[in-house]
Design a protein around this motif. Structure first.
Motif, PDB file in Angstrom:
ATOM      1  N   ALA A   1       0.810  -1.223   0.000  1.00 28.15           N
ATOM      2  CA  ALA A   1       0.000   0.000   0.000  1.00 28.15           C
ATOM      3  C   ALA A   1       0.840   1.268   0.000  1.00 28.15           C
ATOM      4  O   ALA A   1       0.593   2.190  -0.784  1.00 28.15           O
ATOM      5  CB  ALA A   1      -0.952  -0.017   1.201  1.00 28.15           C
ATOM      6  N   HIS A   2       1.858   1.357   0.873  1.00 31.04           N
ATOM      7  CA  HIS A   2       2.618   2.602   0.978  1.00 31.04           C
ATOM      8  C   HIS A   2       3.418   2.869  -0.292  1.00 31.04           C
ATOM      9  O   HIS A   2       3.509   4.007  -0.771  1.00 31.04           O
ATOM     10  CB  HIS A   2       3.549   2.561   2.200  1.00 31.04           C
ATOM     11  CG  HIS A   2       4.695   1.610   2.078  1.00 31.04           C
ATOM     12  ND1 HIS A   2       4.517   0.241   2.101  1.00 31.04           N
ATOM     13  CD2 HIS A   2       6.025   1.834   1.909  1.00 31.04           C
ATOM     14  CE1 HIS A   2       5.696  -0.342   1.973  1.00 31.04           C
ATOM     15  NE2 HIS A   2       6.624   0.594   1.846  1.00 31.04           N
ATOM     16  N   SER A   3       3.983   1.813  -0.879  1.00 28.42           N
ATOM     17  CA  SER A   3       4.756   1.974  -2.109  1.00 28.42           C
ATOM     18  C   SER A   3       3.844   2.287  -3.293  1.00 28.42           C
ATOM     19  O   SER A   3       4.155   3.139  -4.128  1.00 28.42           O
ATOM     20  CB  SER A   3       5.552   0.705  -2.390  1.00 28.42           C
ATOM     21  OG  SER A   3       6.302   0.840  -3.580  1.00 28.42           O
ATOM     22  N   ALA A   4       2.695   1.600  -3.372  1.00 24.68           N
ATOM     23  CA  ALA A   4       1.742   1.842  -4.460  1.00 24.68           C
ATOM     24  C   ALA A   4       1.247   3.283  -4.437  1.00 24.68           C
ATOM     25  O   ALA A   4       1.110   3.931  -5.487  1.00 24.68           O
ATOM     26  CB  ALA A   4       0.576   0.869  -4.367  1.00 24.68           C
ATOM     27  N   LEU A   5       1.003   3.808  -3.230  1.00 20.55           N
ATOM     28  CA  LEU A   5       0.537   5.189  -3.108  1.00 20.55           C
ATOM     29  C   LEU A   5       1.619   6.161  -3.573  1.00 20.55           C
ATOM     30  O   LEU A   5       1.344   7.119  -4.309  1.00 20.55           O
ATOM     31  CB  LEU A   5       0.152   5.479  -1.657  1.00 20.55           C
ATOM     32  CG  LEU A   5      -0.396   6.886  -1.368  1.00 20.55           C
ATOM     33  CD1 LEU A   5      -1.683   7.129  -2.145  1.00 20.55           C
ATOM     34  CD2 LEU A   5      -0.638   7.053   0.136  1.00 20.55           C
ATOM     35  N   GLY A   6       2.855   5.921  -3.156  1.00 18.33           N
ATOM     36  CA  GLY A   6       3.951   6.791  -3.567  1.00 18.33           C
ATOM     37  C   GLY A   6       4.171   6.751  -5.071  1.00 18.33           C
ATOM     38  O   GLY A   6       4.408   7.780  -5.707  1.00 18.33           O
ATOM     39  N   LEU A   7       4.076   5.563  -5.672  1.00 19.53           N
ATOM     40  CA  LEU A   7       4.272   5.431  -7.109  1.00 19.53           C
ATOM     41  C   LEU A   7       3.109   6.034  -7.890  1.00 19.53           C
ATOM     42  O   LEU A   7       3.303   6.537  -9.009  1.00 19.53           O
ATOM     43  CB  LEU A   7       4.467   3.960  -7.479  1.00 19.53           C
ATOM     44  CG  LEU A   7       5.830   3.393  -7.083  1.00 19.53           C
ATOM     45  CD1 LEU A   7       5.844   1.879  -7.206  1.00 19.53           C
ATOM     46  CD2 LEU A   7       6.939   3.986  -7.950  1.00 19.53           C
ATOM     47  N   ARG A   8       1.925   6.007  -7.314  1.00 18.80           N
ATOM     48  CA  ARG A   8       0.787   6.660  -7.980  1.00 18.80           C
ATOM     49  C   ARG A   8       1.042   8.159  -8.084  1.00 18.80           C
ATOM     50  O   ARG A   8       0.792   8.784  -9.121  1.00 18.80           O
ATOM     51  CB  ARG A   8      -0.507   6.381  -7.214  1.00 18.80           C
ATOM     52  CG  ARG A   8      -1.772   6.762  -7.991  1.00 18.80           C
ATOM     53  CD  ARG A   8      -3.017   6.421  -7.188  1.00 18.80           C
ATOM     54  NE  ARG A   8      -2.968   5.045  -6.703  1.00 18.80           N
ATOM     55  CZ  ARG A   8      -3.253   4.674  -5.464  1.00 18.80           C
ATOM     56  NH1 ARG A   8      -3.599   5.578  -4.555  1.00 18.80           N
ATOM     57  NH2 ARG A   8      -3.212   3.401  -5.122  1.00 18.80           N
ATOM     58  N   SER A   9       1.562   8.743  -7.015  1.00 22.86           N
ATOM     59  CA  SER A   9       1.902  10.167  -7.033  1.00 22.86           C
ATOM     60  C   SER A   9       3.026  10.443  -8.017  1.00 22.86           C
ATOM     61  O   SER A   9       2.991  11.418  -8.778  1.00 22.86           O
ATOM     62  CB  SER A   9       2.301  10.620  -5.626  1.00 22.86           C
ATOM     63  OG  SER A   9       2.714  11.963  -5.629  1.00 22.86           O
ATOM     64  N   ARG A  10       4.041   9.572  -8.040  1.00 25.08           N
ATOM     65  CA  ARG A  10       5.139   9.721  -8.989  1.00 25.08           C
ATOM     66  C   ARG A  10       4.635   9.598 -10.423  1.00 25.08           C
ATOM     67  O   ARG A  10       5.079  10.314 -11.317  1.00 25.08           O
ATOM     68  CB  ARG A  10       6.198   8.652  -8.724  1.00 25.08           C
ATOM     69  CG  ARG A  10       6.947   8.794  -7.412  1.00 25.08           C
ATOM     70  CD  ARG A  10       8.189   9.603  -7.511  1.00 25.08           C
ATOM     71  NE  ARG A  10       9.221   8.971  -8.326  1.00 25.08           N
ATOM     72  CZ  ARG A  10      10.361   9.573  -8.648  1.00 25.08           C
ATOM     73  NH1 ARG A  10      10.599  10.816  -8.240  1.00 25.08           N
ATOM     74  NH2 ARG A  10      11.274   8.953  -9.380  1.00 25.08           N
ATOM     75  N   HIS A  11       3.682   8.702 -10.652  1.00 21.32           N
ATOM     76  CA  HIS A  11       3.158   8.533 -12.001  1.00 21.32           C
ATOM     77  C   HIS A  11       2.384   9.766 -12.460  1.00 21.32           C
ATOM     78  O   HIS A  11       2.440  10.129 -13.650  1.00 21.32           O
ATOM     79  CB  HIS A  11       2.256   7.296 -12.095  1.00 21.32           C
ATOM     80  CG  HIS A  11       1.733   7.066 -13.483  1.00 21.32           C
ATOM     81  ND1 HIS A  11       0.472   7.463 -13.870  1.00 21.32           N
ATOM     82  CD2 HIS A  11       2.323   6.534 -14.583  1.00 21.32           C
ATOM     83  CE1 HIS A  11       0.293   7.164 -15.141  1.00 21.32           C
ATOM     84  NE2 HIS A  11       1.392   6.599 -15.601  1.00 21.32           N
ATOM     85  N   GLU A  12       1.687  10.403 -11.558  1.00 22.04           N
ATOM     86  CA  GLU A  12       0.983  11.642 -11.927  1.00 22.04           C
ATOM     87  C   GLU A  12       1.987  12.684 -12.429  1.00 22.04           C
ATOM     88  O   GLU A  12       1.740  13.388 -13.414  1.00 22.04           O
ATOM     89  CB  GLU A  12       0.197  12.175 -10.733  1.00 22.04           C
ATOM     90  CG  GLU A  12      -1.015  11.322 -10.376  1.00 22.04           C
ATOM     91  CD  GLU A  12      -1.689  11.773  -9.095  1.00 22.04           C
ATOM     92  OE1 GLU A  12      -1.210  12.768  -8.500  1.00 22.04           O
ATOM     93  OE2 GLU A  12      -2.676  11.138  -8.680  1.00 22.04           O
ATOM     94  N   HIS A  13       3.127  12.783 -11.744  1.00 20.11           N
ATOM     95  CA  HIS A  13       4.190  13.697 -12.166  1.00 20.11           C
ATOM     96  C   HIS A  13       4.778  13.248 -13.502  1.00 20.11           C
ATOM     97  O   HIS A  13       5.013  14.065 -14.412  1.00 20.11           O
ATOM     98  CB  HIS A  13       5.273  13.730 -11.080  1.00 20.11           C
ATOM     99  CG  HIS A  13       6.320  14.775 -11.297  1.00 20.11           C
ATOM    100  ND1 HIS A  13       7.518  14.774 -10.614  1.00 20.11           N
ATOM    101  CD2 HIS A  13       6.372  15.835 -12.138  1.00 20.11           C
ATOM    102  CE1 HIS A  13       8.247  15.800 -11.014  1.00 20.11           C
ATOM    103  NE2 HIS A  13       7.575  16.450 -11.943  1.00 20.11           N
ATOM    104  N   PHE A  14       5.014  11.950 -13.641  1.00 18.61           N
ATOM    105  CA  PHE A  14       5.533  11.362 -14.880  1.00 18.61           C
ATOM    106  C   PHE A  14       4.610  11.677 -16.053  1.00 18.61           C
ATOM    107  O   PHE A  14       5.049  12.130 -17.115  1.00 18.61           O
ATOM    108  CB  PHE A  14       5.644   9.849 -14.667  1.00 18.61           C
ATOM    109  CG  PHE A  14       6.100   9.053 -15.862  1.00 18.61           C
ATOM    110  CD1 PHE A  14       7.443   8.797 -16.058  1.00 18.61           C
ATOM    111  CD2 PHE A  14       5.185   8.522 -16.757  1.00 18.61           C
ATOM    112  CE1 PHE A  14       7.872   8.035 -17.147  1.00 18.61           C
ATOM    113  CE2 PHE A  14       5.596   7.766 -17.842  1.00 18.61           C
ATOM    114  CZ  PHE A  14       6.950   7.523 -18.038  1.00 18.61           C
TER     115      PHE A  14
END
Length: 239
Positions: A209-222
Motif C-alpha cells: 500500500a505505501h509503495s503503491a501510493l507513492g508510485l501513484r503520485s510519482r506517475h501523476e508527475h511522470f
C-alpha cells in the motif's frame, strides 16, 4: 505481462476492442471464439540493459541491485526516466519519442539514476495498462513472463506501480517458447483443455500500500511532465 526486451500487457477480451488512438492492438486470439488486447512498450528490459552499460554497471542485475539500495524516502526524490529509447507504441503511438532523465540535480548519484530507469519502465507499463481501458472481463492479476521477471525486487516494483497482483508460474521466464510449443500441439490436434493448463504457481507479488501510493503520485508527475515537455503530440494521443 511479458517483460522482455519490449514490455507487453496481453489481456483476453470477449470482443474486438481496439484503441487505435492510443496504440492498443486488438486481434483474434489463437484460441477459437476469443479476442485479445495488447499494449506494447518498445523499451522495457532493453532500457535496463542500455542503462547498465552507460552507467558503468557490470550487468542488468547490478543496476537493479543499486536501484534496490535506495530508501523509500530517496525514491520519492529520484529523477524521472522516460524510457522511450526506440520511440513508443502504447499509449503515445509516436515513433519519434525519445528518452530522458528528468529532474536531475547535484544530489543524485548512479543509484538514483538506476532506480529511475527501473521505475520508468514500470511507469510506462502503467500507461499501457491504463490505455487498455475498462473491460467486461477485468483482470485481478497478471502473470509475469520473460527474462525480465527474474528479479524479485523489480517484480514487486511493477506490482506496486500497476497496483495489481502479479504472479509467476513455473517456466515463466520461457513463456514465449512454451506458448509456441502449445500452439504447435494444438495445430497437431491437441485438446485445448489438455494443452492449455496453467503451470504451477511459483511466486506471487501483492502491491504494498505505501509503495503503491507513492508510485501513484510519482506517475501523476511522470504523466504530466510527459505531456508538458515532449514535442511529439502526446496530448493528442492521450485524449
Amino acid at each position: 505481462m511479458s517483460l522482455g526486451t519490449s514490455g507487453v500487457i496481453f489481456r483476453v477480451s470477449e470482443g474486438f476492442q481496439p484503441v487505435p488512438e492510443k496504440g492498443v492492438h486488438a486481434f483474434c486470439h489463437a484460441l477459437a471464439n476469443r479476442w485479445h488486447q495488447m499494449s506494447v512498450m518498445l523499451s522495457a528490459a532493453s532500457a535496463v540493459r542500455w542503462a547498465a552499460s552507460v552507467l558503468g554497471h557490470q550487468d542488468e542485475a547490478s543496476l537493479l541491485e543499486a536501484a534496490a539500495s535506495l530508501s523509500f524516502e530517496k525514491r520519492k526524490k529520484a529523477p524521472l526516466f522516460f524510457p522511450y529509447l526506440s520511440g513508443e507504441r502504447t499509449p503515445h503511438n509516436q515513433s519519434m519519442a525519445s528518452a530522458a532523465w528528468w529532474g536531475l540535480n547535484a544530489s543524485h548519484d548512479r543509484a538514483d539514476m538506476s532506480y529511475a530507469v527501473a521505475e520508468g519502465v514500470a511507469m510506462g507499463l502503467r500507461d499501457g495498462w491504463k490505455a487498455l481501458g475498462p473491460s467486461s472481463n477485468p483482470s485481478s492479476s497478471l502473470a509475469l513472463v520473460g527474462g525480465g521477471g527474474r528479479s524479485d525486487w523489480w517484480a514487486q516494483l511493477l506490482a506496486d506501480a500497476l497496483d495489481l497482483e502479479l504472479t509467476q508460474h513455473e517456466g515463466g521466464h520461457k513463456g514465449a517458447a512454451l506458448g509456441a510449443a502449445r500452439l504447435a500441439w494444438l495445430s497437431c490436434g491437441g485438446d485445448e483443455l489438455e494443452v492449455c493448463q496453467v503451470p504451477p504457481l511459483k511466486q506471487r507479488w501483492q502491491p504494498q500500500a505505501h509503495s503503491a501510493l507513492g508510485l501513484r503520485s510519482r506517475h501523476e508527475h511522470f504523466e504530466a511532465t510527459t505531456q508538458a515537455v515532449m514535442p511529439w503530440g502526446v496530448k493528442r494521443a492521450t485524449h
